[in-house]
Structure formats: structure tokens, C-alpha cells
Design an enzyme around this catalytic site. Structure first.
Site, PDB file in Angstrom:
ATOM      1  CG  HIS A   7      -0.342  -0.134   2.540  1.00 52.29           C
ATOM      2  ND1 HIS A   7       0.524   0.805   3.052  1.00 52.29           N
ATOM      3  CD2 HIS A   7      -0.452  -1.090   3.502  1.00 52.29           C
ATOM      4  CE1 HIS A   7       0.912   0.463   4.257  1.00 52.29           C
ATOM      5  NE2 HIS A   7       0.345  -0.695   4.564  1.00 52.29           N
ATOM      6  CB  CYS A  54       1.867  -8.370  18.607  1.00 51.81           C
ATOM      7  SG  CYS A  54       1.054  -7.728  17.117  1.00 51.81           S
ATOM      8  CB  CYS A 114      -0.529  -5.162  19.341  1.00 49.89           C
ATOM      9  SG  CYS A 114       0.734  -4.331  18.349  1.00 49.89           S
ATOM     10  CG  HIS A 125      -0.686  -4.878  14.178  1.00 51.19           C
ATOM     11  ND1 HIS A 125       0.607  -4.963  14.667  1.00 51.19           N
ATOM     12  CD2 HIS A 125      -0.585  -4.924  12.829  1.00 51.19           C
ATOM     13  CE1 HIS A 125       1.440  -5.082  13.649  1.00 51.19           C
ATOM     14  NE2 HIS A 125       0.748  -5.057  12.524  1.00 51.19           N
ATOM     15  CE  LYS A 173       1.785   1.486  10.334  1.00 48.66           C
ATOM     16  NZ  LYS A 173       2.369   0.304  10.959  1.00 48.66           N
ATOM     17  CE  LYS A 196      -3.522  -3.611   1.034  1.00 48.47           C
ATOM     18  NZ  LYS A 196      -4.464  -3.131   0.030  1.00 48.47           N
TER      19      LYS A 196
END
Length: 544
Positions: A28, A137, A159, A162, A310, A313
Site C-alpha cells: 500500500h 503480537c 498491541c 495493530h 495509520k 491493510k
């Protein structure tokens, strides 16, 4: 480009790396941001005439890859092969990334050397067997400390990167004696204050190390998708130990001593700030343990944000670079993120901001300048660049502005990694040239120069003045094409061709950026043609 004296055999390469990217999904904008920055940096140094090596690649081991492959009904290797060949490599080609190598951590040239490196540390007593239990994680492939976690409303530990629950793992592992390297790292940081950039990242790492380091688990025994520990095949090497070693294995560690000596260590590791500790703590400690030189600089870029989150995906804010290049073009894409965001800081992306900057700076300021100058040389001098006859104060101001822009851009891009500052210096000069043309009004001068009713002396004076104005503008564009070539190579080449510079001065890539400010390089008589518009006007982007 042709080799120069500084590229002779045996010279130390200017070695730049990106992170090696996880292949759990397609790339990305965040991945492309770092890779384009590395490409601009290495193209700049190549155009200085230096020997350069630019490395990127993919990280293909670990639990996250294994689970992703299983979820897609294929083996981990099949998943990695598909993503690399169908998504990652094609995107770098699409974005005009001129990397010298692409390393995959499943390649034998890498895995064999990883085993040798770890075996050496084990034989030296740097690795021992133990056990560990703690929050892990899978997304980060990292055991987390309490301070690395956040708490959900229901009390679940997440986490912080994430925003997903961590898993509590307990397993028998091998450990690297990282705790012993805390004092050595602090001494190194203090002796090399520019090793970690930006300053906020340096302070974070220094404070973390000063609190005391724990020994690092360097193996996993609960799954098998990884490089086997050479002395114990019940374990695989921790994915981050495996991954960090790519910077050495890709340039000949334990395989090609000559290449290794000419390339290693990296001058610059470009990374995302979320993997700062791996590169600024674990990696230099590993190298110290092995008696190898430490990199010159670890530069952490910020995150690209969309809607305050942030870009990734996992939180559904990932945007394909092709979504933007199909509308704005590849060169504008390469330019925009380095222009809009200060490297090392977080930055937000929006279609509206990209469109506004494209229209104002690329289409209006830069593209329109190139079109106007070529059109006037064609209209008034039949496409043959006239000679400047008498530079006055206005022209001298342009000369000085160019010299200032070149010095600033070379320092900021080539040395400071301040891509935004370097680009702004170049475009400030573009604005200066536009202002010069507006003030000098060559279209009015042309009326005198080619007025049949004017006396001969007046017409000759007018033509001389018009020639000086247009030469000044064209020579300025010659320098701009050189300076922007590392950033926007396709449009820079188009401008170079439009100015007739390829025939008179040679290949654009062979023009040294640091001497591009020397005035008078574009010769009078060069054939100037008006080519396609560098940055066409845009229609509203489709957002469906």
C-alpha cells in the site's frame, strides 16, 4: 548511467536499504512511501557520480505469513511466490524504482548465511537455551513489554500498533545476550548522535536502552515456517533475526568478501518508526557481537495517516498506489509524498491536498513555465535557442537563485534526508523564474523586436533583450531538469529532450546534480521543441 571516476572498482558504495516488507498482503502507500524515498536518495547519489547500491525485498518467514497462507489454502512458499511476483515486484517497476537488488528471505543465498551467522554467535557463547512466557503480537512478530500494550474497554490487552489482542505464549527458546550490549549501545549512540534520526526517535531509543535491556529470544519452537536453528532442528530462527540479516546476506556476507567489503555496512537504513527498536538496538548489537561494522544511519519515517489512522491493510485504510498513479501519473506520485510530508514525521493524505498541490505547483508553476518558454523560443526564434547577449541585474539574480537552490537541494536531499526541504528549494527557484518572466514581459519585448515600423537599432536591441530573457529561462529549466531527475525521472527526461539538451549535453542521468548550478551549460543553437504538457490538467478523481 556511465561509470565515473568515483565509481571505480573497490570504492565503497553508498548503500541504502528499505525494510524488507512482509508479504502477508499486497503493498500500500505506506510501503511505497519508504521505497520511493530510498529511490530518490540513491538516484541523487548516483547523479553525484557516486557508486551506489540500493536494496529492497520481502520478509517471507514467521507465524503471520504461515497463518495468512493457511487462510488462503496454499503453502507459505506458494503464498510468498504469488505475492512477490504478482504484487510487489510489479509495483516497484511501475513506480520506476531503480533498486540494484531484491532480496527474498526464502532464498538459499540468504537462509544459508543466516544459519552461519547464528551458529557463529552460538559458538562464541552469545546464545544460550532458556524459556519464556509473555504477550506476543503475531502482526509485529514480537514479544511485547507491558508498556507496549493498550487496554480495550473489556480489559483485553491489545498491541498498540495493530489494535488487536496479543497472545500469551510460553515456549522453550534460545536467547541472545542482548542485555550485555546496553552499555556498548549507549556509548555508541553518544559518540554518533546522527546514527538515529529524527531526534525524537533517537531520544526514544536512548531512553529505552538506559532502562536496561533483556536478553532476546532468537528462536521459536511452536511452528516450523522459518530458517531452522542449525544445531537444533526443533527450533526455527526468530523472524526478526532472520530479517535483519538480509542487509548483510544480500551484499555477500560469508559468500562474496570483495562485494561485502565494497558495500557493507549500509550508509542509510530507511525504516518505519514502528520497527525502530529492531534496527537501532537489536541490529547493531548483533553486529557488535559478530565484530562487524555498524550502519551509518537509521532513519525512521513517520506514518501515513488516513482519517487519523495509520495506513495499513489491517485497519482497512490501505490505498493502492495505482489508485493515485492512474489519475495523477507516476512522477507526480513520487513527488507528492516527499513534498507534502516532512520525512520522519507523520503525515496525512487526502485526494484534495494532492489535487491542490498538483494543480498549483506542478501544472501551474512548473509545467506551465516549461510550455511557455518552449512556445516563445519556437515563435520568436524558430525553435533555435538564442544566445544571451548582456546579463543585467535581473539575470544575475536568477544565476544566484539557481546556485542557492542547488546548494540547498544537494545538502537537504543528499545529506540530511530532508526531501521536503530539498524539493521546496527547487520549486522556490521555479517560482523565481516565473517571476522573472512576468517582470521582464518577453511578449512585450517581442513587439519591439519584430515591429517592422521600428527603426533597425530598436529592433536589434529588442531581439537581443528577448534572446537574453529566453536563454535565461531555458538555461534555468535545464538545471531544474537535472535537479528533479532523481524525483521525477520521466517528466525530467521529457523536459531535457524539449530543450534539446540530450543532443548538446548528453544523457540527463550523467549530469552531476552538484554542478547543475554552473551557469551557461545549455548552448545557444540548441533545438527547443514544445512537447507534450508535462502535467496535464486533471478532471475530478473517481472515488468509487
Amino acid at each position: 548511467m556511465a561509470a565515473t571516476g568515483s565509481e571505480k572498482q573497490g570504492a565503497k558504495a553508498f548503500y541504502v536499504t528499505t525494510p524488507i516488507y512482509y508479504v502477508n498482503d499486497a503493498p500500500h502507500l505506506g510501503h511505497a512511501y519508504t521505497t520511493v524515498a530510498g529511490d530518490v536518495l540513491t538516484r541523487w547519489h548516483r547523479q553525484r557520480g557516486e557508486k551506489v547500491w540500493y536494496l529492497t525485498g520481502t520478509d517471507e518467514h514467521g507465524q503471520k505469513i504461515m497463518r495468512t497462507a493457511e487462510a488462503n489454502g496454499v503453502t507459505p512458499q506458494e503464498w510468498c511466490d504469488k505475492l512477490v511476483e504478482e504484487a510487489w515486484k510489479p509495483l516497484w517497476e511501475h513506480l520506476n524504482i531503480a533498486n540494484d537488488d531484491f532480496i527474498r528471505t526464502t532464498q538459499k543465498r540468504h537462509t544459508d548465511r543466516v544459519q552461519e551467522f547464528v551458529q557463529d554467535l552460538y559458538d562464541k557463547g552469545e546464545i544460550y537455551k532458556g524459556g519464556y512466557e509473555g504477550p506476543y503480537c503475531v502482526g509485529c512478530e514480537e514479544y511485547k513489554l507491558p508498556g507496549d500494550l493498550i487496554e480495550a474497554e473489556d480489559g483485553t490487552k491489545l498491541c498498540a500498533v495493530h489494535k488487536k489482542p496479543v497472545e500469551i505464549l510460553k515456549e522453550e527458546n534460545y536467547f541472545f545476550k542482548l542485555s550485555e550490549y546496553g552499555p556498548k549501545l549507549i556509548e555508541f549512540y553518544e559518540a554518533n548522535p546522527g546514527f538515529i534520526q529524527p531526534e525524537s526517535a533517537r531520544n526514544e531509543v536512548l531512553n529505552f536502552v538506559k532502562q536496561g535491556l533483556e536478553d532476546l529470544s532468537i528462536s521459536r519452537s511452536t511452528f516450523d515456517w522459518g530458517v531452522p536453528v542449525p544445531w537444533d532442528d526443533k527450533h526455527v530462527i526468530y523472524v526478526w533475526i532472520d530479517a535483519l540479516l538480509n542487509y548483510a546476506t544480500a551484499v555477500g556476507y560469508n559468500e562474496n568478501p570483495e562485494k561485502f567489503d565494497e558495500t557493507f555496512p549500509a550508509n542509510v537504513h530507511l525504516i518505519g518508526k514502528d520497527i525502530l527498536r529492531f534496527h537501532a538496538i537489536i541490529w547493531p548489537a548483533m553486529l557488535m557481537a559478530q565484530g562487524l561494522p555498524v550502519p551509518g544511519r537509521v532513519a525512521a519515517n513517520g506514518w501515513l495517516m488516513v482519517g487519523g489512522e495509520k495506513m495499513s491493510k489491517s485497519n482497512l485504510t490501505g490505498i493502492k498506489p495505482q489508485d493515485l498513479t492512474s489519475h495523477f501519473g507516476v512522477d507526480a506520485y513520487r513527488w507528492y509524498f516527499l513534498r507534502a510530508i516532512a520525512f520522519g514525521q507523520d503525515g496525512s493524505f487526502s485526494w484534495e491536498d494532492f489535487t491542490a498541490r498538483y494543480t498549483s505547483e506542478l501544472a501551474n508553476d512548473y509545467g506551465n513555465l516549461a510550455s511557455r518558454v518552449a512556445a516563445m523560443v519556437g515563435k520568436y526564434f524558430g525553435g533555435e535557442l538564442p544566445a544571451s547577449t548582456a546579463d543585467g541585474d535581473a539575470e544575475k539574480a536568477v544565476h544566484e537563485g539557481l546556485a542557492k537552490a542547488v546548494a540547498a537541494a544537494d545538502a537537504k536531499i543528499g545529506e540530511e534526508l530532508d526531501f521536503q526541504g530539498g524539493i521546496l528549494a527547487i520549486f522556490d527557484f521555479v517560482k523565481q523564474v516565473n517571476g522573472y518572466i512576468t517582470e521582464q514581459e518577453p511578449w512585450k519585448v517581442a513587439k519591439t523586436a519584430f515591429d517592422d515600423s521600428a527603426d533597425a537599432a530598436g529592433s536589434e536591441e529588442g531581439r537581443a533583450r528577448l534572446a537574453t530573457i529566453l536563454y535565461t529561462a531555458a538555461e534555468s529549466l535545464r538545471a531544474v531538469a537535472v535537479l528533479l531527475n532523481p524525483i521525477m525521472p520521466e517528466t525530467s527526461q521529457a523536459l531535457w529532450d524539449s530543450l534539446g539538451a540530450e543532443a548538446s549535453l548528453g544523457a540527463l542521468a550523467a549530469q552531476p546534480v552538484q554542478s547543475s548550478g554552473t551557469w551557461g551549460q545549455l548552448p545557444a543553437g540548441a533545438t527547443v521543441t514544445k512537447g507534450a504538457v508535462l502535467f496535464p490538467r486533471l478532471e475530478d478523481p473517481k472515488k468509487d
